[in-house]
Structures are given as C-alpha cells and as structure tokens.
Write an enzyme that holds these catalytic residues in place. Structure first.
Site, PDB file in Angstrom:
ATOM      1  N   TYR A  12       0.807  -1.225   0.000  1.00  0.00           N
ATOM      2  CA  TYR A  12       0.000   0.000   0.000  1.00  0.00           C
ATOM      3  C   TYR A  12       0.839   1.273   0.000  1.00  0.00           C
ATOM      4  CZ  TYR A  12      -3.988  -3.009   0.876  1.00  0.00           C
ATOM      5  OH  TYR A  12      -4.957  -3.969   0.758  1.00  0.00           O
ATOM      6  N   TYR A  16     -12.333  -7.188   6.113  1.00  0.00           N
ATOM      7  CA  TYR A  16     -11.155  -7.311   5.251  1.00  0.00           C
ATOM      8  C   TYR A  16     -10.847  -8.784   5.050  1.00  0.00           C
ATOM      9  CZ  TYR A  16      -6.534  -7.164   3.278  1.00  0.00           C
ATOM     10  OH  TYR A  16      -5.464  -7.369   2.435  1.00  0.00           O
ATOM     11  N   ASP A  68     -13.410 -16.464   8.279  1.00  0.00           N
ATOM     12  CA  ASP A  68     -12.035 -16.123   7.930  1.00  0.00           C
ATOM     13  C   ASP A  68     -11.252 -15.939   9.230  1.00  0.00           C
ATOM     14  OD1 ASP A  68      -9.688 -14.832   7.326  1.00  0.00           O
ATOM     15  OD2 ASP A  68     -10.569 -13.406   5.914  1.00  0.00           O
ATOM     16  N   LYS A 128      -1.500 -16.798   7.985  1.00  0.00           N
ATOM     17  CA  LYS A 128      -0.677 -15.964   8.873  1.00  0.00           C
ATOM     18  C   LYS A 128       0.116 -16.762   9.917  1.00  0.00           C
ATOM     19  CE  LYS A 128      -3.195 -11.601   8.359  1.00  0.00           C
ATOM     20  NZ  LYS A 128      -2.214 -10.627   7.935  1.00  0.00           N
TER      21      LYS A 128
HETATM   22  C1  LIG Z   1      -8.843 -11.559   8.023  1.00  0.00           C
HETATM   23  C2  LIG Z   1      -7.875 -11.613   6.879  1.00  0.00           C
HETATM   24  N1  LIG Z   1      -8.181 -12.335   5.789  1.00  0.00           N
HETATM   25  C3  LIG Z   1      -7.335 -12.429   4.752  1.00  0.00           C
HETATM   26  C4  LIG Z   1      -6.133 -11.764   4.742  1.00  0.00           C
HETATM   27  C5  LIG Z   1      -5.210 -11.876   3.568  1.00  0.00           C
HETATM   28  O1  LIG Z   1      -4.105 -12.637   3.861  1.00  0.00           O
HETATM   29  P1  LIG Z   1      -2.771 -12.549   2.974  1.00  0.00           P
HETATM   30  O2  LIG Z   1      -2.217 -11.174   3.203  1.00  0.00           O
HETATM   31  O3  LIG Z   1      -1.903 -13.643   3.476  1.00  0.00           O
HETATM   32  O4  LIG Z   1      -3.180 -12.742   1.546  1.00  0.00           O
HETATM   33  C6  LIG Z   1      -5.780 -10.988   5.853  1.00  0.00           C
HETATM   34  C7  LIG Z   1      -4.514 -10.235   5.872  1.00  0.00           C
HETATM   35  O5  LIG Z   1      -4.319  -9.274   6.569  1.00  0.00           O
HETATM   36  C8  LIG Z   1      -6.678 -10.899   6.953  1.00  0.00           C
HETATM   37  O6  LIG Z   1      -6.390 -10.151   8.037  1.00  0.00           O
END
Ligand SMILES: Cc1ncc(COP(=O)(O)O)c(C=O)c1O
Length: 432
Positions: A21, A149, A250, A279
């Site tokens: 970003y 997100y 998620d 992560k």
């Molecule tokens: C809740 C959530 N989902 C998906 C993602 C995307 O993961 P990545 O950055 O490994 O593609 C993130 C990343 O910050 C996240 O916080």
C-alpha cells in the site's frame, strides 16, 4: 558476513520495489532490517526494536525460533518442495491431521494454498461449487458486513469493505455482493435483535441467490480493528441454517490463539461450514494457508457434474512450509499459550487504560493479545512511525488506529515498553 545495508540499496528499493500500500512516486520511508530474534527486530544500523506487530499477526512465537529453524533445516535436507498433483508427503498429511484435530469438529477436509487471500478465494469457490453440486447453480453471491477485510485478490476484495477496499476504482471487475451494516454491538454489549436486523432482511430477500455469508469472527482486523459480540456470530450461524446458506469464517488473523481461544469462533461456541487459516499457521516463517471444510460441503462438491474441486496452485502444500507449520502448532500446543495471551490481555488493559482519558482518543479496547487505541483523527504515518522507532518500538499504525498484537512470548517488561510508548505518543497531543 557483515550485515550492512548501504545507501545504494535503500535508493534501489525506493526506485524499484513496491511495499504494501505505498506510492512509487512518493513512498514512505522503510527501515532496513538485518536480523530478528525473539521479540526483537535489529535494524541495519544496529538499533533494536521491540516487536509489537508479530509481522501482521503471524510471528506468534517471535523470530528465529529454534524449533522452527530445526524443522526447516530438516525438511530442506529431505525436500523443500515437490508438486502436490499425483504426489503426497508426510508434512502435508501430519499438518492436515493436526489442523483437523484443533479446529471445530465438523471440519474434516483440508485444502492447502499459498496465502490468506488465496484461502479466501478457495473458500468462495468451495461454497459456489457446493451449491452447483446440489443443482443450485443460481447461488453464486456472498453476503458479508461492512468494515470487513479478507485480502487483496479480486475475489477477496469483492467482500472487503467497499470504501476502504476501494471498490470504486475496480467497479467493473469486482463481483457485486451483498453488504450488511457492520456489527455494531461491542464484544461485551448486551445483545439486542436490532443489531442483526439489517443482515437478516438482506438474507430473507436474497437467500435464493446467496451461497455463503463470509465474516471475520469476533474481530474485524484490517477494516478497523473492531471487536463485536459473539452473540452476533451465534445469530449469524442460526440464520445461515434457517436460510440454507453456508457460513465461511475467515480466521486468518484471529486463528491460533490470538483472541484468547484457539479460534475466534470458539467465543461463540459455533463452527463454520468453511474456515480459512493462514498468517500464524507457520509461526510467521513463510506464506502458507489452508481452507478447511466439512464432509457435507465436500460431498456436495464431489456430487456435482465436475466432481473435482477446481483449484490447484503450483506450491500447494509446500513441504517446507508444512513442516514449519507443524512445528509451530506443536510448539503452540506445548506452550502455556492461553495463560500467556490472557496475561498479555490483562497487562494491556491495565497499561493502555490511561489513553482512554486523552483528548484525541476515541476508544481503547483490548481482546486477547490485541490492544487498540482508536484516535479521533488519522495519524501521520511517517511521523508516528519514526517516533516509535526512535523509542525502540516497532508498531505500524494506520488510519485512526494505533495498535499492537505482540508475539505471545513477549516478556512483561518489553510489553510495558510498548504500551508506555503508545500512551506517550498518543498523549503528546500534537498530530502524530
Ligand atoms: C482476516 C484476513 N483475511 C485475509 C487476509 C489476507 O491474507 P494474505 O495477506 O496472506 O493474503 C488478511 C490479511 O491481513 C486478513 O487479516
């Protein structure tokens, strides 16, 4: 070899490499790192920073962890990678076994993929293929909430908050999904049906075309670091069952203990039909993610005309990443992680509380090992970042949020240094 990072390298970086970003024309400064160990990041100039970010939720054990180093070394000796089409290996099988054991009971099938965003893409495709398999090819839309997100690839972006996710720029290419109001009930707020009214109405009218609801459970991360009531999640689970819609959770940010439970859905005592993890899966060593689902969903996918699930990345179930992930989960399970996270929570509640009385502060909130100070005005990224670095702390505020999610192994004194810096910087009163 001496770890130097001379000016030419920084110039090259600035000229040629995009950071997350940032603008290529006017990028914010970056700080060259020479090494990282425990909870300390050592800059090229020798300065040490206490890490308050866990490299965006990932490095839960800190850096340069002997158990993870050893897993990586051993796996490299055997094989860093082989394709997963037509082949399999112990690291993938053992990791899948552990993931199935620690996630909620109905999740029995594992799809390994490259990153969190891809895990979300996979989850969306699973939901759509499930309904297609049941002859409901019309169910292709998703329902989610504002301020969410889920990643930066196009499918994931389409379920991110439309404003912060910049849907306007990508208007013609992003699929139009349904967005309900964000959950307005704080984690401890008393439940009222009004909180779920909007989502319920959208579901009532559109459920015939909706494949799944996708949510970050309990904590909305990059979309605002907001914590919402587990009852909301419980009610969403009920509505999914009532209206015949799948639930995708998620857990990419929240998974592996960050909120005080192994997975955040445990706060609500519910389980999803599809769950994404990433992560902290590898303890922050490398990129690996997984999408898990139930027998019901996988049976549905298998009974479709295609039969196969239509995804298969080149680096699927990379053995090196799987081995490190396995070592990371074993290390987590053998550690007093619950006590550690709850001690971090108690300490942050105590030490961040002085922020609540400050003029520029909107809200202070802590859940598990996540501490957030929400300001009334956006921070000046460049100024605030440099201020924290001068204080020997690594934090990465954004928007109106100054927040920390330290490695679980952080010691009390180091955490105090982080919270003290937060209180000082936020309390300085000038625009930081
Ligand atoms: C809740 C959530 N989902 C998906 C993602 C995307 O993961 P990545 O950055 O490994 O593609 C993130 C990343 O910050 C996240 O916080």
């Amino acid at each position: 070899m001496k770890n130097t990072f001379d000016k030419n390298m920084l110039d090259f970086d600035r000229e040629h490499i995009w950071h997350p970003y940032t603008s290529m024309k006017d990028p914010l400064p970056v700080f060259p790192v020479a090494s990282a160990s425990g909870v300390r990041i050592r800059l090229a100039d020798g300065q040490e920073l206490i890490d308050g970010m866990s490299s965006w939720w990932a490095a839960i054990h800190g850096y340069n962890v002997p158990e993870l180093n050893s897993a990586a070394r051993e796996q490299i000796k055997a094989m860093p990678h082989v394709m997963f089409g037509g082949l399999t290996h112990k690291p993938a099988v053992a990791l899948a076994e552990v993931l199935i054991a620690i996630t909620p009971e109905p999740l029995t099938k594992v799809f390994f993929c490259d990153s969190g965003s891809v895990a979300v893409e996979v989850a969306i495709k699973m939901a759509i293929q499930y309904w297609a398999g049941l002859g409901r090819g019309n169910k292709q839309k998703l329902l989610t909430v504002r301020s969410g997100y889920h990643g930066d690839t196009l499918g994931a972006m389409a379920v991110c908050d439309p404003v912060t996710g910049m849907h306007g720029i990508f208007n013609d290419i992003l699929v139009k999904h349904y967005f309900a109001e964000m959950p307005m009930c704080g984690y401890h707020d008393e439940w009222d049906e009004i909180y779920i009214k909007n989502l319920k109405e959208i579901l009532k009218v559109n459920h015939e075309s909706i494949a799944a609801i996708i949510l970050e459970p309990v904590v909305q991360g990059a979309g605002g670091m907001r914590f919402y009531s587990p009852t909301y999640l419980k009610r969403v689970r009920g509505l999914c069952d009532e209206f015949n819609v799948l639930l995708i959770l998620d857990e990419i940010a929240t998974g592996f203990g960050r909120t005080g439970t192994m997975f955040a859905c445990e706060h609500a005592g519910i389980s999803p039909d599809i769950m994404c993890v990433g992560k902290a899966l590898t303890g922050g060593y490398m990129s690996l993610a997984a999408t898990l689902t139930t027998d019901k969903v996988s049976d549905g996918i298998s009974s479709g005309a295609v039969g196969s699930f239509m995804h298969g990345p080149t680096f699927m179930a990379n053995p090196l990443a799987c081995s490190v992930a396995l070592a990371s989960i074993r290390l987590l399970l053998s550690s007093p992680w619950k006590e550690r996270v709850s001690a971090i929570e108690a300490q942050m509640k105590d030490e961040l509380s002085p922020c609540a009385g400050l003029a520029g502060v909107q809200d202070v909130r802590v859940l598990g090992a996540i501490g957030v100070v929400e300001l009334k005005q956006p921070v000046d990224m460049k100024v605030i970042q440099e201020t924290f670095v001068k204080k020997g702390i690594w934090l990465r505020p954004f928007g109106r949020l100054v927040y920390t999610m330290p490695p679980y192994v952080i010691e009390k004194g180091d955490l105090s240094k982080i919270t003290k810096a937060m209180v000082e910087v936020v309390g300085e009163g000038r625009r930081v």
